[in-house]
Design a protein around this motif. Structure first.
Motif, PDB file in Angstrom:
ATOM      1  N   GLN A 219       1.098  -1.319   0.109  1.00  0.00           N
ATOM      2  CA  GLN A 219       0.400   0.380   0.007  1.00  0.00           C
ATOM      3  C   GLN A 219       0.806   1.430   0.113  1.00  0.00           C
ATOM      4  O   GLN A 219       1.906   1.479   0.480  1.00  0.00           O
ATOM      5  N   VAL A 220       1.065   2.433  -0.831  1.00  0.00           N
ATOM      6  CA  VAL A 220       1.314   3.271  -0.971  1.00  0.00           C
ATOM      7  C   VAL A 220       0.666   4.326  -0.154  1.00  0.00           C
ATOM      8  O   VAL A 220      -0.590   4.612  -0.141  1.00  0.00           O
ATOM      9  N   GLN A 221       1.835   5.027   0.711  1.00  0.00           N
ATOM     10  CA  GLN A 221       1.167   6.468   1.496  1.00  0.00           C
ATOM     11  C   GLN A 221       2.507   7.261   1.357  1.00  0.00           C
ATOM     12  O   GLN A 221       3.348   6.997   1.297  1.00  0.00           O
ATOM     13  N   LEU A 222       1.578   8.905   0.620  1.00  0.00           N
ATOM     14  CA  LEU A 222       2.676   9.988   1.276  1.00  0.00           C
ATOM     15  C   LEU A 222       1.775  10.397   1.976  1.00  0.00           C
ATOM     16  O   LEU A 222       0.851  10.936   2.250  1.00  0.00           O
ATOM     17  N   VAL A 223       3.030  10.975   2.825  1.00  0.00           N
ATOM     18  CA  VAL A 223       2.150  11.808   4.036  1.00  0.00           C
ATOM     19  C   VAL A 223       2.675  12.695   4.648  1.00  0.00           C
ATOM     20  O   VAL A 223       4.043  12.845   4.511  1.00  0.00           O
ATOM     21  N   GLU A 224       2.520  14.118   4.725  1.00  0.00           N
ATOM     22  CA  GLU A 224       2.586  15.617   4.346  1.00  0.00           C
ATOM     23  C   GLU A 224       2.822  16.309   6.313  1.00  0.00           C
ATOM     24  O   GLU A 224       1.608  15.209   6.801  1.00  0.00           O
ATOM     25  N   SER A 225       3.643  16.855   6.187  1.00  0.00           N
ATOM     26  CA  SER A 225       4.248  17.544   7.412  1.00  0.00           C
ATOM     27  C   SER A 225       4.954  18.783   7.714  1.00  0.00           C
ATOM     28  O   SER A 225       4.897  19.019   6.248  1.00  0.00           O
ATOM     29  N   GLY A 226       4.660  19.617   8.857  1.00  0.00           N
ATOM     30  CA  GLY A 226       5.375  20.876   8.778  1.00  0.00           C
ATOM     31  C   GLY A 226       3.914  21.983   8.564  1.00  0.00           C
ATOM     32  O   GLY A 226       5.115  22.846   8.532  1.00  0.00           O
TER      33      GLY A 226
ATOM     34  N   SER B 250       7.198  18.319   4.671  1.00  0.00           N
ATOM     35  CA  SER B 250       7.904  17.350   4.749  1.00  0.00           C
ATOM     36  C   SER B 250       6.606  16.566   4.099  1.00  0.00           C
ATOM     37  O   SER B 250       5.436  16.343   4.159  1.00  0.00           O
ATOM     38  N   CYS B 251       7.480  15.970   3.213  1.00  0.00           N
ATOM     39  CA  CYS B 251       6.670  14.614   2.687  1.00  0.00           C
ATOM     40  C   CYS B 251       6.990  13.029   2.100  1.00  0.00           C
ATOM     41  O   CYS B 251       7.790  13.349   1.813  1.00  0.00           O
ATOM     42  N   THR B 252       6.841  11.987   3.304  1.00  0.00           N
ATOM     43  CA  THR B 252       7.729  11.124   3.642  1.00  0.00           C
ATOM     44  C   THR B 252       6.537   9.846   2.641  1.00  0.00           C
ATOM     45  O   THR B 252       5.427   9.933   3.481  1.00  0.00           O
ATOM     46  N   ALA B 253       7.133   9.056   2.020  1.00  0.00           N
ATOM     47  CA  ALA B 253       6.378   7.958   1.269  1.00  0.00           C
ATOM     48  C   ALA B 253       7.066   6.877   2.055  1.00  0.00           C
ATOM     49  O   ALA B 253       7.805   6.818   2.337  1.00  0.00           O
ATOM     50  N   SER B 254       5.970   5.643   1.497  1.00  0.00           N
ATOM     51  CA  SER B 254       6.067   4.725   2.010  1.00  0.00           C
ATOM     52  C   SER B 254       5.277   3.566   1.241  1.00  0.00           C
ATOM     53  O   SER B 254       4.252   4.261  -0.170  1.00  0.00           O
ATOM     54  N   GLY B 255       6.029   2.332   0.648  1.00  0.00           N
ATOM     55  CA  GLY B 255       5.058   1.750  -0.152  1.00  0.00           C
ATOM     56  C   GLY B 255       5.109   1.717  -1.775  1.00  0.00           C
ATOM     57  O   GLY B 255       4.649   0.936  -2.791  1.00  0.00           O
ATOM     58  N   ILE B 256       6.494   2.776  -2.522  1.00  0.00           N
ATOM     59  CA  ILE B 256       6.288   2.575  -3.307  1.00  0.00           C
ATOM     60  C   ILE B 256       8.356   2.812  -3.353  1.00  0.00           C
ATOM     61  O   ILE B 256       9.188   3.402  -2.736  1.00  0.00           O
TER      62      ILE B 256
ATOM     63  N   THR C  14      11.473  10.716   1.543  1.00  0.00           N
ATOM     64  CA  THR C  14      11.301  12.667   1.949  1.00  0.00           C
ATOM     65  C   THR C  14      11.808  13.426   0.857  1.00  0.00           C
ATOM     66  O   THR C  14      12.500  13.513   0.479  1.00  0.00           O
ATOM     67  N   VAL C  15      10.622  14.112   0.292  1.00  0.00           N
ATOM     68  CA  VAL C  15      10.976  15.565  -0.376  1.00  0.00           C
ATOM     69  C   VAL C  15      10.489  16.646   0.833  1.00  0.00           C
ATOM     70  O   VAL C  15       9.742  16.305   0.827  1.00  0.00           O
ATOM     71  N   TYR C  16      11.144  17.256   0.526  1.00  0.00           N
ATOM     72  CA  TYR C  16      10.773  19.069   1.228  1.00  0.00           C
ATOM     73  C   TYR C  16      10.549  19.488   0.367  1.00  0.00           C
ATOM     74  O   TYR C  16      10.983  19.709  -0.492  1.00  0.00           O
ATOM     75  N   LEU C  17       9.436  20.680   1.006  1.00  0.00           N
ATOM     76  CA  LEU C  17       9.683  22.026   0.663  1.00  0.00           C
ATOM     77  C   LEU C  17      10.076  23.402   1.453  1.00  0.00           C
ATOM     78  O   LEU C  17       8.864  23.688   2.644  1.00  0.00           O
TER      79      LEU C  17
ATOM     80  N   TYR D  67      -0.188  20.224  -0.755  1.00  0.00           N
ATOM     81  CA  TYR D  67      -0.073  18.283  -1.130  1.00  0.00           C
ATOM     82  C   TYR D  67       1.131  18.004  -1.790  1.00  0.00           C
ATOM     83  O   TYR D  67       1.842  18.536  -2.500  1.00  0.00           O
ATOM     84  N   CYS D  68       1.668  16.305  -1.391  1.00  0.00           N
ATOM     85  CA  CYS D  68       2.706  16.353  -2.022  1.00  0.00           C
ATOM     86  C   CYS D  68       2.152  15.167  -3.226  1.00  0.00           C
ATOM     87  O   CYS D  68       1.353  14.596  -2.855  1.00  0.00           O
ATOM     88  N   LYS D  69       3.029  14.808  -4.674  1.00  0.00           N
ATOM     89  CA  LYS D  69       2.888  13.910  -5.352  1.00  0.00           C
ATOM     90  C   LYS D  69       3.546  13.147  -6.056  1.00  0.00           C
ATOM     91  O   LYS D  69       4.706  13.538  -6.031  1.00  0.00           O
ATOM     92  N   GLY D  70       3.481  12.136  -5.636  1.00  0.00           N
ATOM     93  CA  GLY D  70       4.697  11.082  -6.265  1.00  0.00           C
ATOM     94  C   GLY D  70       4.074  10.527  -7.394  1.00  0.00           C
ATOM     95  O   GLY D  70       2.935  10.200  -7.874  1.00  0.00           O
ATOM     96  N   ALA D  71       4.803  10.379  -8.137  1.00  0.00           N
ATOM     97  CA  ALA D  71       4.695  10.044 -10.226  1.00  0.00           C
ATOM     98  C   ALA D  71       5.254   8.723 -10.689  1.00  0.00           C
ATOM     99  O   ALA D  71       6.823   8.910 -10.426  1.00  0.00           O
ATOM    100  N   SER D  72       5.310   7.719 -10.793  1.00  0.00           N
ATOM    101  CA  SER D  72       5.914   6.150 -10.981  1.00  0.00           C
ATOM    102  C   SER D  72       5.694   5.915 -12.105  1.00  0.00           C
ATOM    103  O   SER D  72       4.445   5.319 -12.204  1.00  0.00           O
ATOM    104  N   THR D  73       5.699   6.358 -13.403  1.00  0.00           N
ATOM    105  CA  THR D  73       4.805   5.611 -14.550  1.00  0.00           C
ATOM    106  C   THR D  73       4.641   3.964 -14.513  1.00  0.00           C
ATOM    107  O   THR D  73       5.101   3.353 -14.627  1.00  0.00           O
ATOM    108  N   PRO D  74       3.059   3.820 -14.908  1.00  0.00           N
ATOM    109  CA  PRO D  74       2.181   5.161 -14.908  1.00  0.00           C
ATOM    110  C   PRO D  74       1.429   5.367 -13.758  1.00  0.00           C
ATOM    111  O   PRO D  74       0.522   5.740 -14.296  1.00  0.00           O
ATOM    112  N   TYR D  75       1.677   5.369 -12.452  1.00  0.00           N
ATOM    113  CA  TYR D  75       0.650   5.760 -11.653  1.00  0.00           C
ATOM    114  C   TYR D  75       1.316   6.501 -10.399  1.00  0.00           C
ATOM    115  O   TYR D  75       2.733   7.610 -11.139  1.00  0.00           O
TER     116      TYR D  75
END
Length: 115
Positions: A1-8, A21-27, A77-80, A94-102
């Motif tokens: 299961q893919v999850q992106l969780v923003e904070s900050g 911050s945006c931390t990703a799991s499952g990808i 993690t990706v930061y802004l 919002y953060c977005k993760g893209a790994s073709t085609p998802y």
């Protein structure tokens, strides 16, 4: 299961700074292009910045020179970094993760710029 969780997010005065911050799991984060978007009340969601797997960055004109996107693949993690914040930056970010085609989205974090 893919999850992106923003904070900050939070409340900050005009001219202030925040780091999201945006931390990703499952990808496989290392092969995903990552981006930040925002949506203000009554407005459409707009793209702010992107960072590719090669760490190439692009920005919305209105945030150039004030916002910096970065990524740490070791931490999935990706930061802004947002400096010189303005009231018009108020939005849900919002953060977005893209790994073709998802594509995957986080749940968002509120940023409010107000005195």
């Amino acid at each position: 299961q893919v999850q992106l969780v923003e904070s900050g997010g939070g409340l900050v005065q005009p001219g202030g700074s925040l780091r999201l911050s945006c931390t990703a799991s499952g990808i496989d984060f290392s092969i995903a292009a990552m981006g930040w978007y925002r949506q203000a009340p009554g407005k459409q969601r707009e793209w702010i910045a992107t960072i590719t797997t090669a760490h190439t960055t692009n920005y919305l004109d209105s945030v150039k020179g004030r916002f910096t996107i970065s990524r740490d693949n070791a931490k999935n993690t990706v930061y802004l970094q947002m400096n010189s914040l303005r009231p018009e930056d108020t939005a849900v970010y919002y953060c977005k993760g893209a790994s073709t085609p998802y594509e995957y989205w986080g749940q968002g974090t509120q940023v409010t710029v107000s005195s």
